[in-house]
Design a protein around this motif. Structure first.
Motif, short mmCIF file in Angstrom:
data_model
loop_
_atom_site.label_atom_id
_atom_site.label_comp_id
_atom_site.label_asym_id
_atom_site.label_seq_id
_atom_site.Cartn_x
_atom_site.Cartn_y
_atom_site.Cartn_z
N VAL A 107 0.83 -1.21 0.00
CA VAL A 107 0.00 0.00 0.00
C VAL A 107 0.87 1.26 0.00
O VAL A 107 0.63 2.19 -0.79
CB VAL A 107 -0.94 -0.01 1.22
CG1 VAL A 107 -1.58 1.36 1.43
CG2 VAL A 107 -2.02 -1.08 1.05
N ILE A 108 1.88 1.29 0.87
CA ILE A 108 2.72 2.49 0.97
C ILE A 108 3.52 2.70 -0.31
O ILE A 108 3.61 3.82 -0.83
CB ILE A 108 3.65 2.39 2.19
CG1 ILE A 108 2.81 2.39 3.48
CG2 ILE A 108 4.66 3.55 2.21
CD1 ILE A 108 3.58 1.96 4.71
N HIS A 109 4.07 1.62 -0.86
CA HIS A 109 4.86 1.76 -2.08
C HIS A 109 3.98 2.03 -3.31
O HIS A 109 4.45 2.64 -4.28
CB HIS A 109 5.75 0.55 -2.28
CG HIS A 109 7.07 0.70 -1.59
ND1 HIS A 109 8.14 -0.13 -1.81
CD2 HIS A 109 7.50 1.60 -0.68
CE1 HIS A 109 9.16 0.25 -1.07
NE2 HIS A 109 8.78 1.30 -0.37
N SER A 110 2.73 1.60 -3.28
CA SER A 110 1.81 1.96 -4.37
C SER A 110 1.57 3.47 -4.36
O SER A 110 1.54 4.11 -5.42
CB SER A 110 0.49 1.21 -4.21
OG SER A 110 0.66 -0.18 -4.40
N ALA A 111 1.41 4.04 -3.18
CA ALA A 111 1.24 5.49 -3.07
C ALA A 111 2.51 6.21 -3.51
O ALA A 111 2.46 7.25 -4.18
CB ALA A 111 0.89 5.86 -1.63
N LEU A 112 3.68 5.66 -3.14
CA LEU A 112 4.95 6.27 -3.54
C LEU A 112 5.13 6.18 -5.06
O LEU A 112 5.61 7.14 -5.69
CB LEU A 112 6.11 5.57 -2.83
CG LEU A 112 7.51 6.08 -3.13
CD1 LEU A 112 7.65 7.56 -2.80
CD2 LEU A 112 8.55 5.27 -2.35
N SER A 168 13.57 4.49 1.83
CA SER A 168 14.70 5.13 1.15
C SER A 168 14.40 5.20 -0.34
O SER A 168 13.94 4.21 -0.93
CB SER A 168 15.97 4.32 1.41
OG SER A 168 17.07 4.83 0.68
N VAL A 169 14.68 6.36 -0.94
CA VAL A 169 14.45 6.56 -2.37
C VAL A 169 15.73 7.07 -3.00
O VAL A 169 16.34 8.03 -2.51
CB VAL A 169 13.32 7.57 -2.63
CG1 VAL A 169 13.10 7.76 -4.13
CG2 VAL A 169 12.03 7.13 -1.95
N MET A 170 16.16 6.42 -4.07
CA MET A 170 17.29 6.91 -4.84
C MET A 170 16.80 8.01 -5.77
O MET A 170 15.98 7.76 -6.66
CB MET A 170 17.93 5.77 -5.65
CG MET A 170 18.68 4.79 -4.79
SD MET A 170 20.08 5.60 -3.97
CE MET A 170 20.48 4.41 -2.70
N ALA A 175 5.75 15.35 -0.29
CA ALA A 175 4.45 16.00 -0.13
C ALA A 175 3.42 15.28 -0.99
O ALA A 175 2.26 15.09 -0.59
CB ALA A 175 4.54 17.47 -0.51
N GLY A 176 3.87 14.84 -2.17
CA GLY A 176 3.00 14.06 -3.04
C GLY A 176 2.64 12.72 -2.42
O GLY A 176 1.50 12.26 -2.53
N LEU A 177 3.61 12.10 -1.77
CA LEU A 177 3.33 10.83 -1.08
C LEU A 177 2.31 11.04 0.03
O LEU A 177 1.37 10.24 0.18
CB LEU A 177 4.63 10.26 -0.50
CG LEU A 177 4.50 9.04 0.40
CD1 LEU A 177 3.84 7.88 -0.33
CD2 LEU A 177 5.86 8.63 0.95
N ALA A 178 2.49 12.10 0.82
CA ALA A 178 1.53 12.39 1.89
C ALA A 178 0.12 12.55 1.34
O ALA A 178 -0.85 12.02 1.89
CB ALA A 178 1.96 13.65 2.64
#
Length: 222
Positions: free
Chosen positions: A106-111, A170-172, A184-187
């Motif tokens: 769920v979290i990575h789908s939003a990311l 962590s995001v590269m 902010a987009g993820l939030a």
């Protein structure tokens, strides 16, 4: 997709040491009454080792880099090259009660959607890849994000307690993302209501946690 009714978004302006960053994340898990998305940076050259990671391997892989052990799982991360965020979700919210793989998805789908908004195309990995490496970004696992060439773009580790869920991600960051307000987009993708709110903990509340994450015993436990 809006999994949460609200999230407190804290873009921490202070660069901090490894133990300080881990202490603040643990404090948030212990005290937050609402979901918190914290975005932060590192003071100096740091890598972080997953809770079950071998310190000897980490030292050999990142010579000369200061190391801190996380309370979450996952592989070795070189924080000289990434952007780091933490999502804390108190247990009363459904997302904190999902099984590990589902909350990760769920979290990575939003990311992924936030990255797409920033013109960075990624895909969710649906099963663990055959690579065997202690380094987080060399071993995609289920629900990590990869680019068009299959290179890992985002990974995370999680921990659950009676208080809730701790997700350390962590995001590269590619050149195309420079200047993009990705988190902010993820939030906004995670929550219906986003409130910018600084959650600086009182120094006295952090003393024991800083001592834990700074201690040789904690770092060398594996």
């Amino acid at each position: 997709m809006e999994e949460l009714p609200v999230v407190h978004y804290w873009q921490d302006p202070v660069k901090r040491s490894g133990p300080d960053n881990m202490a603040i994340d643990s404090w948030l898990l212990a005290t937050a009454e609402e979901p918190v998305l914290r975005v932060y940076e590192w003071k100096g050259d740091w890598g972080s080792v997953g809770y079950f990671g071998a310190l000897s391997v980490a030292r050999a892989t990142l010579p000369g880099v200061s190391l801190v052990r996380r309370a979450t799982g996952g592989g070795l991360v070189d924080h000289r090259e990434d952007r780091t965020y933490t999502l804390v979700v108190p247990r009363r919210f459904a997302l904190a009660r999902y099984k590990g793989a589902e909350s990760y998805r769920v979290i990575h789908s939003a990311l992924r959607e936030a990255l797409e908004d920033a013109r960075e195309v990624t895909a969710l990995v649906e099963e663990e890849q055959p690579e065997d490496s202690p380094v987080c970004f060399e071993k995609p696992v289920a629900w990590d994000l990869v680019d068009a060439c299959g290179a890992k773009v985002a990974g995370a580790g999680q921990r659950r307690t009676r208080r809730g869920l701790l997700h350390q991600g962590s995001v590269m960051m590619s050149a195309s993302l420079e200047g993009a307000d990705l988190f902010a987009g993820l939030a906004a993708r995670l929550a219906k209501d986003v409130k910018e709110k600084r959650r600086e903990p009182p120094e006295g509340d952090l003393a024991a946690l800083k001592e834990q994450f700074s201690s040789r015993e904690w770092l060398e436990r594996r």
